[in-house]
Design a protein around this motif. Structure first.
Motif, PDB file in Angstrom:
ATOM      1  N   HIS A 136      15.135   9.348  -3.735  1.00 49.92           N
ATOM      2  CA  HIS A 136      15.342   8.378  -4.811  1.00 49.92           C
ATOM      3  C   HIS A 136      15.236   6.951  -4.289  1.00 49.92           C
ATOM      4  O   HIS A 136      14.587   6.089  -4.917  1.00 49.92           O
ATOM      5  CB  HIS A 136      16.714   8.593  -5.458  1.00 49.92           C
ATOM      6  CG  HIS A 136      17.067   7.548  -6.464  1.00 49.92           C
ATOM      7  ND1 HIS A 136      16.488   7.500  -7.717  1.00 49.92           N
ATOM      8  CD2 HIS A 136      17.929   6.488  -6.396  1.00 49.92           C
ATOM      9  CE1 HIS A 136      16.980   6.467  -8.389  1.00 49.92           C
ATOM     10  NE2 HIS A 136      17.857   5.843  -7.607  1.00 49.92           N
ATOM     11  N   ALA A 163       6.018  -2.770  -5.069  1.00 48.08           N
ATOM     12  CA  ALA A 163       4.830  -2.949  -5.911  1.00 48.08           C
ATOM     13  C   ALA A 163       5.056  -4.101  -6.889  1.00 48.08           C
ATOM     14  O   ALA A 163       4.148  -4.914  -7.139  1.00 48.08           O
ATOM     15  CB  ALA A 163       4.518  -1.663  -6.656  1.00 48.08           C
ATOM     16  N   ALA A 164       6.263  -4.196  -7.446  1.00 49.67           N
ATOM     17  CA  ALA A 164       6.575  -5.272  -8.391  1.00 49.67           C
ATOM     18  C   ALA A 164       6.564  -6.631  -7.712  1.00 49.67           C
ATOM     19  O   ALA A 164       6.301  -7.652  -8.358  1.00 49.67           O
ATOM     20  CB  ALA A 164       7.924  -5.011  -9.043  1.00 49.67           C
ATOM     21  N   ALA A 174       2.299   8.794  -1.521  1.00 49.36           N
ATOM     22  CA  ALA A 174       3.737   8.679  -1.744  1.00 49.36           C
ATOM     23  C   ALA A 174       4.500   9.841  -1.114  1.00 49.36           C
ATOM     24  O   ALA A 174       5.600   9.651  -0.575  1.00 49.36           O
ATOM     25  CB  ALA A 174       4.029   8.608  -3.242  1.00 49.36           C
ATOM     26  N   PHE A 189      -0.359   4.195  -2.012  1.00 48.73           N
ATOM     27  CA  PHE A 189       0.057   2.798  -1.944  1.00 48.73           C
ATOM     28  C   PHE A 189      -0.695   2.110  -0.813  1.00 48.73           C
ATOM     29  O   PHE A 189      -0.798   2.647   0.295  1.00 48.73           O
ATOM     30  CB  PHE A 189       1.563   2.685  -1.707  1.00 48.73           C
ATOM     31  CG  PHE A 189       2.396   3.102  -2.888  1.00 48.73           C
ATOM     32  CD1 PHE A 189       2.840   2.166  -3.810  1.00 48.73           C
ATOM     33  CD2 PHE A 189       2.718   4.440  -3.085  1.00 48.73           C
ATOM     34  CE1 PHE A 189       3.601   2.556  -4.906  1.00 48.73           C
ATOM     35  CE2 PHE A 189       3.482   4.835  -4.172  1.00 48.73           C
ATOM     36  CZ  PHE A 189       3.924   3.884  -5.088  1.00 48.73           C
ATOM     37  N   ARG A 201      -0.369  -0.027  -6.087  1.00 47.23           N
ATOM     38  CA  ARG A 201      -0.475   1.386  -6.474  1.00 47.23           C
ATOM     39  C   ARG A 201      -1.923   1.791  -6.691  1.00 47.23           C
ATOM     40  O   ARG A 201      -2.719   1.032  -7.255  1.00 47.23           O
ATOM     41  CB  ARG A 201       0.294   1.647  -7.774  1.00 47.23           C
ATOM     42  CG  ARG A 201       1.803   1.556  -7.672  1.00 47.23           C
ATOM     43  CD  ARG A 201       2.402   1.994  -9.001  1.00 47.23           C
ATOM     44  NE  ARG A 201       3.862   1.999  -8.992  1.00 47.23           N
ATOM     45  CZ  ARG A 201       4.609   0.995  -9.380  1.00 47.23           C
ATOM     46  NH1 ARG A 201       4.027  -0.132  -9.802  1.00 47.23           N
ATOM     47  NH2 ARG A 201       5.925   1.068  -9.360  1.00 47.23           N
ATOM     48  N   ARG A 222      11.556   6.105  -3.516  1.00 46.75           N
ATOM     49  CA  ARG A 222      10.781   5.848  -4.749  1.00 46.75           C
ATOM     50  C   ARG A 222      11.142   4.484  -5.336  1.00 46.75           C
ATOM     51  O   ARG A 222      10.255   3.730  -5.779  1.00 46.75           O
ATOM     52  CB  ARG A 222      11.037   6.959  -5.767  1.00 46.75           C
ATOM     53  CG  ARG A 222      10.448   8.306  -5.377  1.00 46.75           C
ATOM     54  CD  ARG A 222      10.527   9.296  -6.542  1.00 46.75           C
ATOM     55  NE  ARG A 222      10.085  10.622  -6.163  1.00 46.75           N
ATOM     56  CZ  ARG A 222       8.816  11.003  -6.098  1.00 46.75           C
ATOM     57  NH1 ARG A 222       7.855  10.129  -6.400  1.00 46.75           N
ATOM     58  NH2 ARG A 222       8.495  12.243  -5.754  1.00 46.75           N
ATOM     59  N   SER A 223      12.418   4.147  -5.342  1.00 49.09           N
ATOM     60  CA  SER A 223      12.853   2.846  -5.853  1.00 49.09           C
ATOM     61  C   SER A 223      12.284   1.716  -5.008  1.00 49.09           C
ATOM     62  O   SER A 223      11.867   0.673  -5.532  1.00 49.09           O
ATOM     63  CB  SER A 223      14.379   2.765  -5.875  1.00 49.09           C
ATOM     64  OG  SER A 223      14.931   3.713  -6.765  1.00 49.09           O
ATOM     65  N   THR A 224      12.268   1.918  -3.686  1.00 50.91           N
ATOM     66  CA  THR A 224      11.720   0.907  -2.783  1.00 50.91           C
ATOM     67  C   THR A 224      10.244   0.692  -3.041  1.00 50.91           C
ATOM     68  O   THR A 224       9.766  -0.452  -3.088  1.00 50.91           O
ATOM     69  CB  THR A 224      11.947   1.323  -1.318  1.00 50.91           C
ATOM     70  OG1 THR A 224      13.353   1.434  -1.077  1.00 50.91           O
ATOM     71  CG2 THR A 224      11.344   0.312  -0.365  1.00 50.91           C
ATOM     72  N   LEU A 225       9.496   1.782  -3.224  1.00 58.02           N
ATOM     73  CA  LEU A 225       8.065   1.663  -3.514  1.00 58.02           C
ATOM     74  C   LEU A 225       7.833   0.904  -4.819  1.00 58.02           C
ATOM     75  O   LEU A 225       6.948   0.043  -4.899  1.00 58.02           O
ATOM     76  CB  LEU A 225       7.433   3.053  -3.594  1.00 58.02           C
ATOM     77  CG  LEU A 225       7.304   3.804  -2.263  1.00 58.02           C
ATOM     78  CD1 LEU A 225       6.911   5.258  -2.502  1.00 58.02           C
ATOM     79  CD2 LEU A 225       6.277   3.125  -1.352  1.00 58.02           C
ATOM     80  N   SER A 226       8.638   1.186  -5.832  1.00 59.26           N
ATOM     81  CA  SER A 226       8.491   0.495  -7.119  1.00 59.26           C
ATOM     82  C   SER A 226       8.792  -0.989  -6.981  1.00 59.26           C
ATOM     83  O   SER A 226       8.066  -1.845  -7.514  1.00 59.26           O
ATOM     84  CB  SER A 226       9.420   1.122  -8.166  1.00 59.26           C
ATOM     85  OG  SER A 226       9.046   2.456  -8.438  1.00 59.26           O
ATOM     86  N   ARG A 227       9.872  -1.303  -6.277  1.00 56.86           N
ATOM     87  CA  ARG A 227      10.231  -2.712  -6.108  1.00 56.86           C
ATOM     88  C   ARG A 227       9.179  -3.456  -5.300  1.00 56.86           C
ATOM     89  O   ARG A 227       8.826  -4.598  -5.617  1.00 56.86           O
ATOM     90  CB  ARG A 227      11.590  -2.827  -5.411  1.00 56.86           C
ATOM     91  CG  ARG A 227      12.777  -2.489  -6.298  1.00 56.86           C
ATOM     92  CD  ARG A 227      14.084  -2.984  -5.674  1.00 56.86           C
ATOM     93  NE  ARG A 227      14.299  -2.431  -4.358  1.00 56.86           N
ATOM     94  CZ  ARG A 227      14.931  -1.286  -4.109  1.00 56.86           C
ATOM     95  NH1 ARG A 227      15.395  -0.561  -5.118  1.00 56.86           N
ATOM     96  NH2 ARG A 227      15.108  -0.856  -2.878  1.00 56.86           N
TER      97      ARG A 227
END
Length: 269
Positions: A39, A49-50, A24, A65, A56, A42-47
């Motif tokens: 920020h 992954a979802a 990351a 990732f 992850r 990080r938000s892009t990585l979370s989305r």
């Protein structure tokens, strides 16, 4: 460029088919060079992954990732568009895929979905419910995925009669000014570009913008397009710039990206 597009370009360039996950921290640094905040990254990585686009892999205090089957398929498709198919269809065999459909008024949403999907796959409307695409397209897969097989008829390897003006038909079925405009916008951005200060960020943007330019192109036969069609010129600019940026971008990526091979990832269970 949207952060997710840049992220996909990054993974497609430096992780696809290499059996590695990327840390990351390095991802944040690379996208930061392309103007994306920590920020937002990080938000892009979370989305992603979802949405099953990234997986992850926590390793100690670090997070890595990796690509999923879904994102791998998307990136392979993009790679084929860029490097195998290209933007110039100068080997057309003269055949068309035809798809006709008839849906009742009560299925307006389904009609909209079908038209959108056909346009995405390179089809253009000839008249009424008849759409065409150059070459052999798997139209049956499109309608099957939408659950509309019973409402459609598909004809493959069809040929026009000699009385048909193919050039005029193409001009009626496709928005040629809009398609040409994508290539012209790409040329405006990159034709006069020199070696950038940050070749890594520039290479990611270059590949992403080129894919965006060609992904909606139905690859119409070049012999039936205007003489000044800009696709060939734009493709040459893309390949020249990509080749020029490749080695300096690789050197920067090697210094920033933290790669971990799949064999070194902790085994679950």
């Amino acid at each position: 460029m949207q952060p997710q597009t840049l992220m996909l370009m990054l993974f497609g360039t430096y992780a696809l088919d290499r059996d590695v996950s990327l840390g990351a921290g390095g991802l944040i640094e690379v996208l930061g060079r392309a103007g994306v905040s920590t920020h937002a990254t990080r938000s892009t990585l979370s989305r992603m992954a979802a949405r099953d686009l990234l997986r992850r892999h926590p390793v100690g205090r670090k997070m890595y990732f990796g690509l999923t089957e879904r994102s791998t398929a998307i990136l392979h498709d993009g790679r084929a568009h860029i490097w195998r198919d290209g933007a110039v269809n100068d080997r057309w065999d003269g055949t068309w895929t035809l798809l006709s459909f008839s849906l009742p008024e009560s299925m307006q949403r389904e009609r909209h979905d079908l038209r959108s999907r056909l346009a995405w796959e390179g089809f253009g409307p000839v008249q009424g419910g008849l759409w065409i695409a150059p070459g052999d397209v798997e139209a049956h897969r499109i309608v099957a995925e939408l659950g509309l097989t019973a409402h459609t008829r598909v004809f493959r390897r069809a040929r026009t009669d000699e009385s048909t003006d193919v050039t005029a038909m193409i001009a009626d079925a496709y928005d040629l000014p809009e398609l040409a405009g994508r290539y012209e916008a790409f040329l405006d951005r990159w034709e006069q570009a020199r070696m950038p200060v940050d070749p890594l960020a520039a290479r990611l943007a270059l590949i992403g913008e080129w894919l965006e330019a060609i992904r909606h192109d139905p690859r119409l036969p070049v012999e039936h397009l205007p003489a000044d069609w800009p696709a060939a010129r734009a493709q040459k600019v893309f390949r020249d710039r990509e080749a020029a940026f490749r080695e300096p971008a690789q050197a920067i990526a090697d210094g920033l990206l933290d790669r971990l091979s799949s064999s070194d990832l902790p085994q679950s269970g």
